[in-house]
Enzyme design. Structure first.
Site, PDB file in Angstrom:
ATOM      1  N   TRP A   1      -3.238  -2.628  -1.203  1.00  0.00           N
ATOM      2  CA  TRP A   1      -2.922  -3.987  -1.830  1.00  0.00           C
ATOM      3  C   TRP A   1      -3.488  -4.767  -0.660  1.00  0.00           C
ATOM      4  CZ3 TRP A   1       0.128  -8.233  -0.276  1.00  0.00           C
ATOM      5  CH2 TRP A   1       0.832  -8.854  -1.163  1.00  0.00           C
TER       6      TRP A   1
ATOM      7  N   HIS B   1      17.786 -35.214 -12.025  1.00  0.00           N
ATOM      8  CA  HIS B   1      17.256 -35.450 -10.568  1.00  0.00           C
ATOM      9  C   HIS B   1      15.710 -35.102 -10.775  1.00  0.00           C
ATOM     10  CE1 HIS B   1      20.787 -36.836  -8.910  1.00  0.00           C
ATOM     11  NE2 HIS B   1      21.402 -35.544  -9.243  1.00  0.00           N
TER      12      HIS B   1
ATOM     13  N   LYS C   1      12.716 -13.489 -12.764  1.00  0.00           N
ATOM     14  CA  LYS C   1      12.392 -12.159 -13.849  1.00  0.00           C
ATOM     15  C   LYS C   1      11.121 -12.494 -14.787  1.00  0.00           C
ATOM     16  CE  LYS C   1      13.344  -9.841 -11.847  1.00  0.00           C
ATOM     17  NZ  LYS C   1      14.091  -9.424 -10.455  1.00  0.00           N
TER      18      LYS C   1
ATOM     19  N   GLU D   1      17.564 -16.076 -10.850  1.00  0.00           N
ATOM     20  CA  GLU D   1      17.106 -14.811 -10.985  1.00  0.00           C
ATOM     21  C   GLU D   1      16.607 -14.533 -12.335  1.00  0.00           C
ATOM     22  OE1 GLU D   1      16.510 -12.179  -9.191  1.00  0.00           O
ATOM     23  OE2 GLU D   1      16.586 -10.678 -10.557  1.00  0.00           O
TER      24      GLU D   1
ATOM     25  N   CYS E   1       0.834  -1.113   0.001  1.00  0.00           N
ATOM     26  CA  CYS E   1       0.080   0.031   0.118  1.00  0.00           C
ATOM     27  C   CYS E   1       0.806   1.280  -0.033  1.00  0.00           C
ATOM     28  CB  CYS E   1      -0.765   0.105   1.191  1.00  0.00           C
ATOM     29  SG  CYS E   1      -1.722  -1.566   1.546  1.00  0.00           S
TER      30      CYS E   1
ATOM     31  N   ASN F   1      -1.026   1.404   6.305  1.00  0.00           N
ATOM     32  CA  ASN F   1      -0.029   0.393   5.588  1.00  0.00           C
ATOM     33  C   ASN F   1       0.296  -0.537   6.854  1.00  0.00           C
ATOM     34  OD1 ASN F   1      -0.396   1.831   3.292  1.00  0.00           O
ATOM     35  ND2 ASN F   1       2.081   2.245   3.193  1.00  0.00           N
ATOM     36  N   GLY F   2       0.269  -1.802   6.556  1.00  0.00           N
ATOM     37  CA  GLY F   2       0.844  -2.562   7.485  1.00  0.00           C
ATOM     38  C   GLY F   2      -0.597  -3.766   7.822  1.00  0.00           C
TER      39      GLY F   2
ATOM     40  N   LYS G   1       6.147  -3.818  -4.468  1.00  0.00           N
ATOM     41  CA  LYS G   1       7.546  -3.296  -4.513  1.00  0.00           C
ATOM     42  C   LYS G   1       8.606  -3.527  -3.094  1.00  0.00           C
ATOM     43  CE  LYS G   1      11.460  -1.593  -6.419  1.00  0.00           C
ATOM     44  NZ  LYS G   1      12.002  -2.826  -7.195  1.00  0.00           N
TER      45      LYS G   1
ATOM     46  N   GLU H   1       7.753 -13.141 -13.090  1.00  0.00           N
ATOM     47  CA  GLU H   1       7.128 -12.074 -12.439  1.00  0.00           C
ATOM     48  C   GLU H   1       6.535 -10.982 -13.603  1.00  0.00           C
ATOM     49  OE1 GLU H   1      10.939 -10.574 -10.656  1.00  0.00           O
ATOM     50  OE2 GLU H   1       9.555  -9.659  -8.913  1.00  0.00           O
TER      51      GLU H   1
ATOM     52  N   ARG I   1       4.345   0.587  -6.311  1.00  0.00           N
ATOM     53  CA  ARG I   1       4.535  -0.384  -4.904  1.00  0.00           C
ATOM     54  C   ARG I   1       3.353  -1.544  -5.349  1.00  0.00           C
ATOM     55  NH1 ARG I   1       6.597   2.129  -0.419  1.00  0.00           N
ATOM     56  NH2 ARG I   1       5.142   0.940   0.937  1.00  0.00           N
TER      57      ARG I   1
HETATM   58  C1  F6R Z   1      11.867  -9.559  -7.497  1.00  0.00           C
HETATM   59  C2  F6R Z   1      12.008  -8.540  -6.226  1.00  0.00           C
HETATM   60  C3  F6R Z   1      11.537  -9.100  -5.027  1.00  0.00           C
HETATM   61  C4  F6R Z   1      12.408  -8.525  -4.101  1.00  0.00           C
HETATM   62  C5  F6R Z   1      11.829  -9.063  -2.547  1.00  0.00           C
HETATM   63  C6  F6R Z   1      13.026  -8.563  -1.435  1.00  0.00           C
HETATM   64  O1  F6R Z   1      12.190  -8.571  -8.784  1.00  0.00           O
HETATM   65  O2  F6R Z   1      11.987  -7.319  -6.654  1.00  0.00           O
HETATM   66  O3  F6R Z   1      11.673 -10.602  -4.941  1.00  0.00           O
HETATM   67  O4  F6R Z   1      13.799  -8.833  -4.310  1.00  0.00           O
HETATM   68  O5  F6R Z   1      10.537  -8.704  -2.255  1.00  0.00           O
HETATM   69  O6  F6R Z   1      12.914  -6.916  -1.585  1.00  0.00           O
HETATM   70  P1  F6R Z   1      14.112  -6.235  -1.198  1.00  0.00           P
HETATM   71  O7  F6R Z   1      15.129  -6.218  -1.799  1.00  0.00           O
HETATM   72  O8  F6R Z   1      13.386  -4.706  -0.989  1.00  0.00           O
HETATM   73  O9  F6R Z   1      14.223  -6.643   0.552  1.00  0.00           O
END
Ligand code: F6R
Length: 613
Positions: free
Chosen positions: A74, A507, A488, A484, A2, A100-101, A608, A491, A27
């Site tokens: 959110w 395996h 990507k 990674e 949020c 938020n929270g 985010k 996501e 976010r």
């Molecule tokens: C993926 C992504 C998330 C963050 C994760 C940790 O692209 O952005 O997997 O890496 O939520 O977030 P931070 O780095 O802000 O602790």
């Protein structure tokens, strides 16, 4: 997660709130709303969906006023609906709250309040807050500030709150515990926001509220106190990055811009931490050599992409130093009975510095007497403030939800820390250090070269983005790259993708391979002993007619014969190749997402900054 924005001052709050919320769109959210103090009335507009829907509503039912709070939600408790979106009010409609929270004990509080006659409208945890404040006023709180403090004393969990009330029509209240919240200090006007970019075009002077603080904002100034009423002298800080850093700069998305910023970000880190004699200097962290020496073991904690950076951290630190390293997911580490001791250095990694599980992990580690070093991209974040040392990645604001430049900056941070520690421990000679540094300096240009071949990557992405799934394989330094790359892809393009250590293929995942499955094989070569093993894995994929997409070095004929498609990357030292190779995979995911027409900067369901568990 949020977003919160608030304004009090001489201007009309509504356009400022909408603009601020737009800047927080990255976010992630599913509904939005505003509350504005208008001519002695508290007016609210909210709706499900994007901010554009809220703007349409505001065009039909206009609002204006000199003070207001706005929110993008959110959903956690209760589906995305107008009723569940914020702001929420008390029973009288005189008080509005954005949050938020998560209020963890909301069910108990709600039941108690219902017994006292409060009627709730939404399914949210948030709604207990305005009702609690209302109840405290009924039960004799001297003023709104006291009612808020008493109410928050009863709430368990995490919150960043913006509060308005007709009982105090020229004052905005803001409080935080566990969820980020800043105050923007203007000239005769004040702001609140959950993140700096929301207000950066209005002011660069900010107060980072601490946990357990309440800010009382009037147009003319800000007063801060602890929840027990003790006054606090707030520190006003100047935000270092420029407002333009949070703009798209001509790119169609923030993510594409951020992918392209990587050479610059890594060059800046090298310039900051490496001197002309090719020695690594970590003075910025503020630790002396003596602070590093007692470290017997390192435990890295992080989540998501930052966890994959941690996996690379283990590889590079163990390769260049004599220190054993473990890597843990924050969400697991915090609940497992980790055996911690003061000679363990806990390294947390986080772009936002607000990830709930990472924060909980470092708090636990510090309670156990460990030193905590954080590799973090957000100045003033909770993680930055609660750590013993900070390696600031200085990648600038990362707005695209999918992490790119923060990841490569985290890898660079680990490479620099590993070289520094290796030298300190006598594992590396000055000559070896200088050799490593010279090879590290080649990385930004190598990334530049990958970026210059975007069009070829776009073509490859277009050929393979239709299928339901893809497999990503890598070994050793590039095993985290495979994880990674797959993350990507899922996501932002929503194509299912699995990252695997290539040696694990036999395996299990080999059963998936047929002529439809794209298999991305990271097989770059300099002197890495796992190159031959990757070639064998690729032959196994070829034998089962999988579609091989190889990330490989220019001129590698062996790989070219096996691969259906090549993403060509320059050869750099194996230890540093993940920083280069991952860029090809970021672009592969990016163009797949573009071909599939997804919302790249704001992928569905993602936030985010994951400030709740
Ligand atoms: C993926 C992504 C998330 C963050 C994760 C940790 O692209 O952005 O997997 O890496 O939520 O977030 P931070 O780095 O802000 O602790």
């Amino acid at each position: 997660m949020c977003g919160i924005v608030g304004y009090v001052g001489p201007r009309d709050a509504v356009p400022l709130l909408v603009d601020g919320l737009k800047r927080l769109e990255y976010r992630g959210y599913d509904s939005a709303g505003l509350a504005v103090m208008e001519k002695g009335r508290l007016e609210i507009r909210k709706c499900v969906g994007r901010l554009a829907a809220l703007e349409e509503k505001l065009a039909r039912e206009p609002l204006s006023g000199a003070m207001g709070i706005g929110h993008t939600r959110w959903a956690t408790h209760g589906e995305p609906s107008e009723i569940n979106s914020h702001p929420h009010t008390d029973s009288t409609g005189r008080l509005a709250v954005v949050h938020n929270g998560i209020i963890e004990n909301f069910e108990k509080l709600r039941a108690e309040l219902e017994k006292k006659g409060h009627r709730f409208r939404s399914e949210t945890d948030t709604e207990v807050i305005p009702h609690l404040i209302e109840q405290e006023l009924r039960e004799g709180a001297a003023d709104l500030a006291e009612a808020i403090r008493r109410a928050l004393g009863k709430a368990r969990g995490a919150y960043a709150l913006g509060i308005l009330s007709l009982d105090d029509p020229e004052t905005m209240y803001a409080a935080r515990l566990g969820s980020p919240l800043i105050v923007g200090v203007g000239d005769g006007e004040q702001f609140i926001a959950s993140d700096v970019p929301a207000i950066l075009n209005q002011t660069r002077r900010v107060i980072y509220l601490e946990d357990g603080e309440l800010a009382i904002l009037r147009a003319g100034g800000v007063q801060v106190m602890r929840l027990d009423g003790t006054p606090v002298e707030p520190e006003v800080r100047e935000v270092r990055f420029q407002p333009e850093a949070a703009e798209r700069a001509g790119f169609e998305t923030f993510m594409r811009k951020e992918i392209h910023e990587q050479p610059r970000v890594l060059r800046a880190l090298l310039a900051r931490h490496v001197n002309d004699s090719d020695e690594v200097n970590l003075a910025d962290i503020g630790w002396s050599d003596e602070d590093w020496r007692p470290v017997r073991r390192i435990v890295i904690v992080s989540c998501g992409t930052a966890y994959y950076a941690g996996l690379y951290g283990r590889l590079i630190i163990e390769a260049l130093t004599g220190t054993p390293v473990e890597v843990e997911l924050g969400s697991e580490f915090r609940y497992r009975d980790a055996k911690l001791a003061p000679d363990i250095l806990v390294v947390s990694v986080s772009q936002s510095g607000e990830t709930a599980d990472t924060l909980a992990s470092i708090r636990l580690a510090r309670r156990a007497g460990c030193r905590v070093l954080s590799i973090c991209n957000t100045q003033g974040s909770s993680l930055a403030r609660e750590s013993d040392g900070l390696f600031y990645t200085e990648a600038g604001p990362e707005i695209g939800v999918a992490s790119t430049k923060a990841y490569t900056a985290q890898l660079m941070a680990f490479a620099l820390i590993a070289i520094y520690l290796g030298r300190l421990q006598g594992e590396l000679t000055a000559e070896q250090e200088a050799g490593l540094v010279r090879d590290l300096r080649a990385v930004p240009d190598a990334i530049h070269y990958v970026l210059s071949r975007e069009d070829e990557i776009r073509t490859v992405a277009g050929k393979h983005c239709d299928g339901p799934s893809a497999l990503y394989l890598g070994r050793k330094f590039n095993y985290p790259t495979a994880l990674e790359g797959a993350l990507k892809n899922k996501e932002i393009s929503y194509q299912h993708a699995e990252g695997y250590a290539a040696g694990e293929m036999k395996h299990g995942p080999i059963a998936l391979i047929n002529e439809y499955l794209p298999v991305v094989c990271i097989c770059t070569r300099t002197r890495d002993e796992v190159y031959e093993k990757m070639i064998s894995n690729m032959k196994e994929v070829e034998a089962r007619h999988g579609r091989i997409i190889a990330v490989a070095n220019d001129g590698d004929e062996t790989v070219a014969r096996l691969a259906g498609d090549m993403l060509v990357v320059p050869a750099v030292r194996d230890e540093f190749s993940p920083m280069v190779n991952v860029v090809a995979l970021q672009l592969l995911a990016y163009f797949a997402a573009q071909a599939r027409g997804t919302d790249i900067d704001k992928p569905r369901n993602l936030a985010k900054s994951v400030t709740v568990e």
